[in-house]
Design an enzyme around this catalytic site. Structure first.
Site, PDB file in Angstrom:
ATOM      1  N   ASP A  33       0.834  -1.213   0.000  1.00 22.33           N
ATOM      2  CA  ASP A  33       0.000   0.000   0.000  1.00 22.33           C
ATOM      3  C   ASP A  33       0.866   1.260   0.000  1.00 22.33           C
ATOM      4  O   ASP A  33       1.986   1.257   0.492  1.00 22.33           O
ATOM      5  CB  ASP A  33      -0.907  -0.032   1.247  1.00 22.33           C
ATOM      6  N   ASN A  81     -10.766  -2.701  -5.514  1.00 24.59           N
ATOM      7  CA  ASN A  81     -10.044  -1.759  -6.383  1.00 24.59           C
ATOM      8  C   ASN A  81     -10.728  -1.575  -7.746  1.00 24.59           C
ATOM      9  O   ASN A  81     -10.467  -0.591  -8.444  1.00 24.59           O
ATOM     10  CB  ASN A  81      -8.587  -2.202  -6.589  1.00 24.59           C
TER      11      ASN A  81
END
Ligand code: IPE
Ligand code: IPE
Ligand code: MG
Length: 253
Positions: A33, A81
């Site tokens: 991330d 996502n």
């Protein structure tokens, strides 16, 4: 993946860590991330962060090979996502295709075996084709297994496993009494892999974000503030130093 680091377990970029003293997990899972924040800090478009993140992938696979890690599962694209702006999703898919195409010769050279978990049928055809090619080309390699989580969600995986079990029950192959942890694990995308020993999440967020909900049941968790494009060999060694200090009791005394 040209080795820039010596294959010497006592030689670390970080002088405070003696690699020989580290406990090495068999399986490391990483929530990669912070690419967007990395780019933002530099006034660059988000895609520049994803590109830099791809370099970290290459470096960390290399480091895992040097350190003797057998499995590395990387969260590259989550079920959630898909809900990002179309422009970003396309950029990520194009990068993924390019990564698979460009890195295949290096994966072969370095004996890396590629695998993938997730609802792979949702990937665009041009990505799926490169993925299938890289997986089949590297299938007989015996080095690190790089397992990419793509279009992956932990709940989706559990739902898919449950569906598979119900189908087997409908076909008369299993009964309710057959269902135990072992049989359930065997329906997961990771059926032939050990559970991760260590979960690393970069960029400081303290959550699972729907990653490996079943498999992380007893993983040690290390969260680092470093953004994924900054996470390289020394950062991995630091995380392993932290892991080495953990007392894994598994509920026992
Ligand atoms: C991780 O970086 C990569 C993917 C989720 C594909 P992000 O894109 O989530 O970066 P941040 O969290 O916005 O910094
Ligand atoms: C998790 O990161 C997914 C990947 C790293 C691929 P996100 O950035 O998507 O997760 P949230 O939104 O912070 O939970
Ligand atoms: Mg993020």
């Amino acid at each position: 993946m040209k080795f820039t680091l010596k294959k010497n377990k006592t030689e670390s970029g970080n002088p405070d860590v003696d690699l020989a003293s580290l406990k090495i997990p068999e399986h490391i899972a990483i929530i990669m991330d912070g690419n967007g924040r990395w780019a933002k800090k530099r006034g660059l478009p988000r895609v520049a962060g994803h590109r830099a993140g791809a370099d970290s992938v290459r470096k960390i696979v290399e480091s895992c090979d040097i350190l003797g890690v057998s499995y590395l599962t990387l969260y590259a694209f989550s079920s959630e996502n898909w809900n990002r702006p179309q422009k970003e999703v396309s950029a990520l898919m194009d990068l993924l295709e390019k990564f698979l195409k460009d890195k295949l010769p290096e994966m072969m050279e370095d004996n890396v075996r590629l695998r993938a978990i997730g609802r792979l049928e949702m990937l665009p055809e041009h990505v799926k084709a490169e993925l299938d090619k890289a997986i089949s080309t590297t299938a007989a390699n015996t080095g690190v297994t790089m397992n990419l989580a793509l279009s992956y969600g932990g709940r989706e995986e559990i739902v898919d496993a449950a569906k598979q079990l119900v189908r087997k029950a409908e076909a008369g192959e299993v009964t309710a009494d057959d269902v135990d942890n072992e049989l359930f694990s065997a329906q997961m995308y990771t059926a032939d892999m050990p559970d991760p020993d260590l979960l690393i999440r970069t960029s400081g967020e303290v959550r699972l974000s729907n990653f490996l909900l079943w498999q992380l049941s007893y993983a040690e968790i290390v969260i680092t503030d470093q953004l994924w494009p900054d996470f390289r060999h020394d950062a991995l060694v630091d995380a392993l130093g932290e892991y080495t200090k953990r007392d894994r009791r598994f509920g026992k005394l």
